[in-house]
Design an enzyme around this catalytic site. Sequence first.
Site, PDB file in Angstrom:
ATOM      1  N   ASP A 262     -24.141 -20.777 -14.102  1.00 46.73           N
ATOM      2  CA  ASP A 262     -23.451 -21.541 -15.140  1.00 46.73           C
ATOM      3  C   ASP A 262     -24.458 -22.159 -16.107  1.00 46.73           C
ATOM      4  O   ASP A 262     -25.508 -22.648 -15.698  1.00 46.73           O
ATOM      5  CB  ASP A 262     -22.623 -22.676 -14.510  1.00 46.73           C
ATOM      6  CG  ASP A 262     -21.394 -22.134 -13.787  1.00 46.73           C
ATOM      7  OD1 ASP A 262     -21.057 -20.965 -13.999  1.00 46.73           O
ATOM      8  OD2 ASP A 262     -20.789 -22.888 -13.012  1.00 46.73           O
TER       9      ASP A 262
ATOM     10  N   ASP B 211     -25.164 -24.883 -17.699  1.00 44.31           N
ATOM     11  CA  ASP B 211     -25.268 -26.327 -17.893  1.00 44.31           C
ATOM     12  C   ASP B 211     -26.427 -26.813 -17.036  1.00 44.31           C
ATOM     13  O   ASP B 211     -27.128 -26.015 -16.409  1.00 44.31           O
ATOM     14  CB  ASP B 211     -23.952 -27.035 -17.535  1.00 44.31           C
ATOM     15  CG  ASP B 211     -23.489 -26.719 -16.116  1.00 44.31           C
ATOM     16  OD1 ASP B 211     -24.291 -26.155 -15.330  1.00 44.31           O
ATOM     17  OD2 ASP B 211     -22.347 -27.042 -15.775  1.00 44.31           O
TER      18      ASP B 211
ATOM     19  N   TYR C 225     -16.039 -20.921 -20.555  1.00 46.57           N
ATOM     20  CA  TYR C 225     -16.605 -21.883 -19.610  1.00 46.57           C
ATOM     21  C   TYR C 225     -15.960 -23.262 -19.793  1.00 46.57           C
ATOM     22  O   TYR C 225     -15.934 -23.806 -20.901  1.00 46.57           O
ATOM     23  CB  TYR C 225     -18.121 -21.988 -19.833  1.00 46.57           C
ATOM     24  CG  TYR C 225     -18.821 -22.755 -18.748  1.00 46.57           C
ATOM     25  CD1 TYR C 225     -18.755 -22.345 -17.420  1.00 46.57           C
ATOM     26  CD2 TYR C 225     -19.558 -23.895 -19.041  1.00 46.57           C
ATOM     27  CE1 TYR C 225     -19.398 -23.047 -16.422  1.00 46.57           C
ATOM     28  CE2 TYR C 225     -20.211 -24.605 -18.055  1.00 46.57           C
ATOM     29  CZ  TYR C 225     -20.127 -24.177 -16.746  1.00 46.57           C
ATOM     30  OH  TYR C 225     -20.766 -24.880 -15.750  1.00 46.57           O
TER      31      TYR C 225
END
Length: 787
Positions: A41, A43, A255
């Site tokens: 992901d 982040d 997302y």
Amino acid sequence: TNLSDLFQAPILKKETNPKAHICRHLSQEARGCTHLVLWLDCDREGENICFEVIECTGFHASDSRRIYRARFSSVTEKDILKAMNSLAEPNRDEALSVDARQEIDLKVGVAFTRFQTSYFNGKYGNLDARVISYGPCQTPTLGFCVDRYLQITMFKPEKFWMLHPYIMYKGYELKLEWERSRLFDADVAAMFRNRIIEDGIMKVVRVSEKLESKARPSGLNTVNLLKVASSALGFGPQLTMQLAERLYTQGFISYPRTESTAYPSSFDFKGTLGALVHNPVFGAYAQKFLTESYNKPRAGTDAGDHPPITPMRSASEDSLGNDAWKLYQYICQHFLGTLSPDCKYRRIKVEFESGGEQFQCVGQLATVKGFTSIMPWLAISEKNLPEFAVGEKIEISKVELDEGNTSPPDYLSESELISLMEKHGIGTDASISVHINNICERNYVQVQAGRRLAPTPLGISLIRGYQCIDSDLCLPDIRSFIEHQITLVAKGQADHSMVVQHVLEQFRRKFSYFVKQIDNMDALFEAQFSPLSDSGRLLSKCGKCLRYMKYISTQPARLYCGTCEEVYYVPQKGTVKLYKELTCPLDNFELLLCSMPGPEGKSFPLCPYCFNCPPFEGIDTFFGAPKTGDSTKLGKGVGMPCFLCPHTTCPHSVIAQGVCACPECSGTLVLDSVSAPKWRLYCNMCNCLVSLPEGAHRISTTQDKCPECDSTIIEVDFNKKTTPLKDGATLHKGCILCDELLHSLVEMKHGRSFSRHGRRGRGRGRGRGRGRGSTKQQDPKMSFRDF
């Protein structure tokens, strides 16, 4: 451990689920590879996992081995190909910022939580909380809820009066609004009412018309999604994120963790609209944009992480399920709303005068529905007015003087709480839902109708206690400072270790002061909760003083001896009662019988003292221990019942009641001596369950061992009417693994079938083999001979 030492304790990272062997799997997959591409992901948390993967694989960048980072916002073909063609390097600064937050939250949380829990659970019986936790994010979140509660309790209602004249004009009955709105003096309000009645005429003094617009929404970010889901869909933040993550991994949305509300300049609106064209609900609306044109979205905030949340492909309610469909439907509506025109409407305001007082009425009429066509709940409330001319005089039909009371604010809604957390920098888009869920699960707040959060007495006492000792502990300011420092680490503008060291030293000093001043918080608890001596009911005798101990059923379940002032925790699930007034041969405590919930739950005796202070070393796994982590560590509800006790002469120990080895694990099948008439064996370590001959008067273990497999011989006293023995005999002894008669009457409830072959001894405590046997499917009766 001295709690102050926790602030300097080293950090150890372990696999969340060691049985999954993820680290070993990644290491094996990486053998012989020269390139590592990280698709985590995009982040900060994902960046941190990237470096965990690098460590697991043993992949360290060199001339021959390269590490790449793929950056993407959805799992569509286009995004994946784009990410693969623009690989970058993983960002160590972002990963370190996550390590910093984790270390600070862990050390601060554990120190305060351990101290509070041991201090208050050892004094009060009706807290109804196993853990009295503190968290640098969790506690300020609770603080917002308690602040609102205090506003409500301190609110003093006041009476007020409102004047409402009515007129009839061109078939419309209109209720006019007073310019003064309301007055808090009844006599003055009555005076104005009399003046209006005396005048009797309402004069039109001004008519104004204005074209106004309601702006379309900007892109959807995580915080706004959580707020809408709570207020409009009735979903809690935790459920919302679970649904959103599922939709993302299935490829239906982009997302779901983003702070941005601005679309990037390269965003493919036509591609996203094209994905919705065949949708039965939104297809026509999306096709209209493709055929004609769509509006450029409003400029939002670009946080530099991910684009706003958008649909990626079409879905239906049947394919997603009810809850996921509702969330997906809103995401689609919001996206289409951002491309729609603004809502435009005509606002007409008519002002009147009577008796020297000013009144007005307002009408609204939509001229362009715009985005409210696809988001109808945001539409303006339309109200038609007749045409008025300035100077017209209209007779007043009636005058009402309405009386009311000022009302306190309501409890905070989840949506309002999320707004406050965002405003004060409490948590991130990824963790806001977790903090709100924590204060609910810890019994600090309760979710009421409309998803409003009402603090419990425990939550109120905690926050008021922090305010008495050190208000910084529950104010959002200190967390905002920490988040700012962590952001600097993520940007490479601050040193990770220096930030962690500085923050932990601040909290260590606060912790020391908090411990010294705990009496201030204790005074609040004393006023709200009952001491242990006044809680619970008398149950069993203490082996030390031979006086009765009290059983306190509220979480965490425990026994309390008022004479010795000792607390003994018991299993946290199931019911506990006295076991035939029998005593433990080791410490003279009266035994308890614990019955786990469910029709097939275990029933077992335990000694309160042995359960909390096991007298034997070498116990591999305690009852109630978590499946992951250290299973030999005691805790609330974790300990040694009689079925784990290796005492050689106690009639309740695993030595006396154990029958044979468990086919599923290294445990022992133990006779459930209180399960009549549905006699059974259960494993003392796993959920394996074996049914014995049903309806027997008595089944017990003997001191004899089977010569073939070393299992314990059991004695069965059959019912005279149903005995399978010849000539009406009822008494029979045998081994359940080797005796033909008992073999035919035994049935496996949970776990795979097993036989005497490859299985010797009674498992735990005997060390006599751990053969697993075959995985061949068996019939419900255990086929010992044909295994």
